[in-house]
Design a protein around this motif. Structure first.
Motif, PDB file in Angstrom:
ATOM      1  N   GLU A  16       1.065  -1.382  -0.094  1.00  0.00           N
ATOM      2  CA  GLU A  16       0.501   0.618   0.323  1.00  0.00           C
ATOM      3  C   GLU A  16       1.137   1.248   0.481  1.00  0.00           C
ATOM      4  O   GLU A  16       1.926   1.368   0.715  1.00  0.00           O
ATOM      5  N   ARG A  17       0.929   1.816  -0.527  1.00  0.00           N
ATOM      6  CA  ARG A  17       2.353   3.096  -1.480  1.00  0.00           C
ATOM      7  C   ARG A  17       0.834   4.252  -1.211  1.00  0.00           C
ATOM      8  O   ARG A  17       1.604   5.510  -1.275  1.00  0.00           O
ATOM      9  N   VAL A  34      -5.660  23.045  11.236  1.00  0.00           N
ATOM     10  CA  VAL A  34      -5.913  22.171  11.782  1.00  0.00           C
ATOM     11  C   VAL A  34      -4.384  21.849  12.143  1.00  0.00           C
ATOM     12  O   VAL A  34      -3.628  21.606  11.044  1.00  0.00           O
ATOM     13  N   THR A  35      -4.263  20.888  12.953  1.00  0.00           N
ATOM     14  CA  THR A  35      -3.055  20.051  13.662  1.00  0.00           C
ATOM     15  C   THR A  35      -3.307  18.553  12.650  1.00  0.00           C
ATOM     16  O   THR A  35      -4.127  17.997  12.950  1.00  0.00           O
ATOM     17  N   LEU A  36      -2.129  18.556  12.152  1.00  0.00           N
ATOM     18  CA  LEU A  36      -1.958  17.071  11.442  1.00  0.00           C
ATOM     19  C   LEU A  36      -1.025  16.849  11.685  1.00  0.00           C
ATOM     20  O   LEU A  36       0.771  17.086  11.429  1.00  0.00           O
ATOM     21  N   THR A  37      -0.774  15.561  11.843  1.00  0.00           N
ATOM     22  CA  THR A  37      -0.356  14.400  12.880  1.00  0.00           C
ATOM     23  C   THR A  37       1.029  13.424  11.308  1.00  0.00           C
ATOM     24  O   THR A  37      -0.634  12.822  11.253  1.00  0.00           O
ATOM     25  N   VAL A  38       1.730  13.055  10.808  1.00  0.00           N
ATOM     26  CA  VAL A  38       1.414  12.108   9.756  1.00  0.00           C
ATOM     27  C   VAL A  38       2.685  11.034  10.413  1.00  0.00           C
ATOM     28  O   VAL A  38       4.374  11.629  10.834  1.00  0.00           O
ATOM     29  N   GLN A  43       7.521   3.337   2.345  1.00  0.00           N
ATOM     30  CA  GLN A  43       6.569   2.617   1.640  1.00  0.00           C
ATOM     31  C   GLN A  43       5.821   4.468   0.398  1.00  0.00           C
ATOM     32  O   GLN A  43       5.301   3.926  -0.532  1.00  0.00           O
ATOM     33  N   ARG A  44       5.778   4.547   1.434  1.00  0.00           N
ATOM     34  CA  ARG A  44       4.280   6.053   0.635  1.00  0.00           C
ATOM     35  C   ARG A  44       5.160   6.864   0.096  1.00  0.00           C
ATOM     36  O   ARG A  44       6.016   6.972   0.115  1.00  0.00           O
ATOM     37  N   VAL A  45       3.551   7.001  -0.994  1.00  0.00           N
ATOM     38  CA  VAL A  45       4.531   7.695  -2.594  1.00  0.00           C
ATOM     39  C   VAL A  45       5.266   8.903  -2.229  1.00  0.00           C
ATOM     40  O   VAL A  45       6.275   9.530  -2.909  1.00  0.00           O
ATOM     41  N   PHE A  46       5.189   9.532  -1.050  1.00  0.00           N
ATOM     42  CA  PHE A  46       5.157  10.765  -0.709  1.00  0.00           C
ATOM     43  C   PHE A  46       6.369  10.421   0.440  1.00  0.00           C
ATOM     44  O   PHE A  46       5.898   9.987   1.278  1.00  0.00           O
ATOM     45  N   PRO A  47       7.315  11.434   0.115  1.00  0.00           N
ATOM     46  CA  PRO A  47       8.345  11.004   1.619  1.00  0.00           C
ATOM     47  C   PRO A  47       7.589  12.299   2.837  1.00  0.00           C
ATOM     48  O   PRO A  47       7.323  12.866   2.845  1.00  0.00           O
ATOM     49  N   THR A  48       8.010  11.716   3.422  1.00  0.00           N
ATOM     50  CA  THR A  48       7.713  12.289   5.152  1.00  0.00           C
ATOM     51  C   THR A  48       8.324  13.655   5.377  1.00  0.00           C
ATOM     52  O   THR A  48       7.279  14.666   5.514  1.00  0.00           O
ATOM     53  N   GLU A  49       9.444  14.123   4.383  1.00  0.00           N
ATOM     54  CA  GLU A  49      10.085  15.009   4.379  1.00  0.00           C
ATOM     55  C   GLU A  49       9.212  16.142   3.933  1.00  0.00           C
ATOM     56  O   GLU A  49       8.887  17.769   4.506  1.00  0.00           O
ATOM     57  N   ALA A  50       8.588  15.864   3.154  1.00  0.00           N
ATOM     58  CA  ALA A  50       7.215  16.461   1.944  1.00  0.00           C
ATOM     59  C   ALA A  50       6.069  17.338   3.246  1.00  0.00           C
ATOM     60  O   ALA A  50       5.614  18.389   3.165  1.00  0.00           O
ATOM     61  N   TYR A  51       5.802  16.937   4.250  1.00  0.00           N
ATOM     62  CA  TYR A  51       4.549  16.922   4.297  1.00  0.00           C
ATOM     63  C   TYR A  51       5.345  17.654   6.153  1.00  0.00           C
ATOM     64  O   TYR A  51       4.629  18.522   6.514  1.00  0.00           O
ATOM     65  N   GLU A  52       6.560  17.457   6.253  1.00  0.00           N
ATOM     66  CA  GLU A  52       7.095  18.086   7.511  1.00  0.00           C
ATOM     67  C   GLU A  52       7.612  20.159   7.165  1.00  0.00           C
ATOM     68  O   GLU A  52       6.534  20.637   7.869  1.00  0.00           O
TER      69      GLU A  52
END
Length: 351
Positions: A16-17, A34-38, A43-52
């Motif tokens: 699941e990507r 909105v408070t958004l915690t990721v 494996q997610r198609v977008f890297p965590t850094e993009a959310y950060e």
């Protein structure tokens, strides 16, 4: 909208990507207060850094179990088997309202912890139309894989790809093909028709009018069939084992996009288990051959396109989270499902 804390969880299924919220839409949520915690997810198609970079907090994978009580946990596919008590509101595709295998234990977990399932499949408008879905890309990929299998070009194990690469494979395959799409006018049906068009195939299109009094002989005259019909009420099956054993069957490749196996509403009760990325095809009959594709997370093979489209549809709903509208209907459907299984006696929970 009252203060909202969304917690985007890591998906435990290794294939699941996708993500229900892409970084550009995460920015809009954060900008709206909105408070958004990721959760970190390799494996997610977008890297965590993009959310950060757009203002999201970051947490370890699986840490939603200890998230603040008011956090709303957002995902796509099944939850892990633990914990036994689910204390949060969860937004994802639970597949628990049509007596599917595992439905009752899952709902018991929510009731035990005081949480609630807000099933994204049942997020609908005032007319009962679904507001968010991966249907188009599920249909597209289902038809694409079926064509490649029929033409001897499907390679296993499957891997995530891009639309451009997939379309190149479709146009590179050759051969005449008689194809049928059932549910041709819906989201998934439109996707299936689009993929067949790329492959140079003009399919027969069936929808409600043709399935009210289904002509099985005509169905079996097609070499390839893609089913995109998902029903919430019992209807006569489109195919039975007896049909597959008939002497006049030309059908050689069957793709069931809906994968409603195990449900009493399954319109294709000719198989008992889904296929997967490692073994995408199952041989149902040998003489003449009939191959089945029934993968329940098809859009994850095009994770970028599928995630962007889905997130765009979900964003306005998240910005209006709560109340008596679509989310209220989701909650009502959860309580109804619990009552239908005799698991609930009038408990209330507010979104």
């Amino acid at each position: 909208m009252t203060e909202l804390h969304l917690w985007l969880r890591h998906e435990t299924r290794t294939t699941e990507r996708r993500t229900p919220v892409v970084p550009s839409d995460a920015r809009r949520l954060v900008d709206a207060g909105v408070t958004l915690t990721v959760e970190d997810s390799p494996q997610r198609v977008f890297p965590t850094e993009a959310y950060e970079r757009v203002g999201c907090g970051v947490a370890e994978a699986g840490s939603w179990v200890s998230a603040p009580p008011d956090a709303v946990v957002v995902g796509l596919k099944e939850l892990p088997d633990a914990p036994a008590e689910l204390t949060h509101q969860h937004l994802y595709f639970g597949h628990a309202y049509k007596r599917q295998p595992g439905a009752e234990p899952l709902l018991r977990r929510f009731l035990a912890g005081g949480g609630a399932l807000l099933d994204l499949e049942y997020l609908v408008d005032d007319e009962g139309r679904r507001l968010v879905a991966f249907g188009y890309w599920a249909g597209y990929l289902g038809a694409a894989l079926a064509v490649l299998q029929h033409r001897g070009a499907l390679k296993a194990p499957l891997r995530p790809t891009s639309k451009e690469e997939l379309d190149a494979e479709l146009t590179g395959s050759a051969g005449e093909l008689s194809a049928l799409v059932i549910g041709a006018l819906g989201r998934s049906g439109r996707g299936a028709r689009a993929a067949l068009g790329v492959a140079g195939v003009e399919p027969t299109r069936w929808d409600l009018a043709e399935t009210r009094d289904l002509d099985r002989a005509a169905l079996l005259e097609h070499e390839l069939m893609v089913n995109t019909v998902l029903t919430t009420r019992p209807i006569p099956p489109f195919l039975t084992d007896k049909d597959l054993d008939g002497p006049s069957r030309r059908l050689r490749t069957l793709c069931d996009v809906t994968c409603d196996v195990g449900s009493p509403f399954n319109v294709l009760p000719v198989y008992d288990a889904t296929t997967d990325w490692t073994r995408p095809v199952r041989r149902l009959r040998e003489r003449p051959a009939l191959d089945l594709i029934a993968i329940d997370n098809l859009p994850s093979l095009l994770p970028l396109e599928a995630s962007v489209d889905f997130s765009a549809a979900l964003l306005p709903q998240l910005l209006e989270f709560g109340g008596a509208g679509p989310w209220g209907r989701c909650l009502d459907r959860f309580h109804q499902a619990c009552r239908e299984l005799g698991l609930e006696e009038g408990e209330s929970y507010e979104v």
